[in-house]
Design an enzyme around this catalytic site. Structure first.
Site, PDB file in Angstrom:
ATOM      1  N   PHE A 123      -0.967  -0.411  -9.090  1.00 45.21           N
ATOM      2  CA  PHE A 123      -0.175  -0.785  -7.977  1.00 45.21           C
ATOM      3  C   PHE A 123      -0.189   0.359  -6.896  1.00 45.21           C
ATOM      4  O   PHE A 123      -0.899   0.313  -6.049  1.00 45.21           O
ATOM      5  CB  PHE A 123       0.943  -1.406  -8.623  1.00 45.21           C
ATOM      6  CG  PHE A 123       0.793  -2.811  -9.295  1.00 45.21           C
ATOM      7  CD1 PHE A 123       0.487  -3.808  -8.675  1.00 45.21           C
ATOM      8  CD2 PHE A 123       1.492  -2.673 -10.574  1.00 45.21           C
ATOM      9  CE1 PHE A 123       0.247  -4.955  -9.274  1.00 45.21           C
ATOM     10  CE2 PHE A 123       1.145  -3.924 -11.256  1.00 45.21           C
ATOM     11  CZ  PHE A 123       0.660  -5.005 -10.724  1.00 45.21           C
ATOM     12  N   CYS A 124       0.766   1.187  -7.084  1.00 42.50           N
ATOM     13  CA  CYS A 124       1.376   1.985  -6.057  1.00 42.50           C
ATOM     14  C   CYS A 124       0.136   3.171  -5.944  1.00 42.50           C
ATOM     15  O   CYS A 124      -0.058   3.715  -4.805  1.00 42.50           O
ATOM     16  CB  CYS A 124       2.761   2.607  -6.232  1.00 42.50           C
ATOM     17  SG  CYS A 124       3.667   1.038  -6.007  1.00 42.50           S
ATOM     18  N   VAL A 125      -0.344   3.473  -6.972  1.00 46.26           N
ATOM     19  CA  VAL A 125      -1.316   4.422  -7.205  1.00 46.26           C
ATOM     20  C   VAL A 125      -2.653   4.027  -6.392  1.00 46.26           C
ATOM     21  O   VAL A 125      -3.170   4.567  -5.332  1.00 46.26           O
ATOM     22  CB  VAL A 125      -1.784   5.216  -8.409  1.00 46.26           C
ATOM     23  CG1 VAL A 125      -2.789   6.064  -8.554  1.00 46.26           C
ATOM     24  CG2 VAL A 125      -0.506   5.824  -8.935  1.00 46.26           C
TER      25      VAL A 125
END
Length: 186
Positions: free
Chosen positions: A122-124
């Site tokens: 997700f965020c990475v």
């Protein structure tokens, strides 16, 4: 081994994404929780010694354990942070979306980002892809990002998938490398 010149190192920032209590100090914990934080601490120590900015991104969500200032929003006790670290608050998987991250990087003349943290898929992933589209030279630290096991795949498999996918991210102005923490030069 990946080697960089002094000029490249001085244009670098270490970006630590979403290493927060609610995401790391829950059961079950993310894949290699302790090892991942130890590697991030090693990276941030190298960065601080070299005078490289360390940017700590914290996700937040209203009415949730990740609400700004809530216990879950805070950083785990074993994540080493310094007063000199820059903190950025975000509300979406993309660390650039509606934040001051790009401005902070531009002010410092940063062209190269070393990326680690949570969650691999997700965020990475989203931040890494956005940074590529913005033209940054990127290094994903292959053993310093993690996630929780999912129904469809383990945290280990998700990490491996992203390491083996993002290394081929191309078509942008910047370069891409995926390296283990021991090979990252800061």
């Amino acid at each position: 081994m990946f080697s960089r010149s002094n000029k490249e190192i001085m244009n670098t920032a270490l970006v630590i994404i979403d290493v927060q209590k609610y995401l790391f100090d829950v059961e079950p914990q993310p894949f290699e929780r302790d090892e991942t934080i130890a590697r991030i601490n090693s990276l941030s120590a190298k960065a601080r010694r070299a005078g490289i900015p360390v940017i700590v991104i914290q996700h937040e969500r209203e009415n949730h354990p990740l609400a700004y200032g809530a216990e879950g929003w805070e950083l785990p006790e074993d994540l080493v942070v310094a007063d000199s670290d820059v903190k950025v608050r975000k509300t979406a998987p993309d660390s650039f979306f509606k934040t001051n991250l790009k401005e902070l990087l531009d002010e410092r003349g940063i062209t190269d980002l070393t990326v680690c943290g949570f969650a691999s898929e997700f965020c990475v992933d989203t931040t890494f892809r956005r940074a590529a589209s913005l033209g940054y030279n990127l290094c994903l630290v292959s053993d310093a990002h993690t996630t929780h096991d999912k129904d469809h795949a383990s945290g280990q498999l998700i990490r491996e998938h992203h390491n083996n996918t993002l290394v081929y991210l191309g078509g942008y102005d910047g370069s891409v490398a995926v390296l283990p923490e021991a090979e990252v030069k800061l």
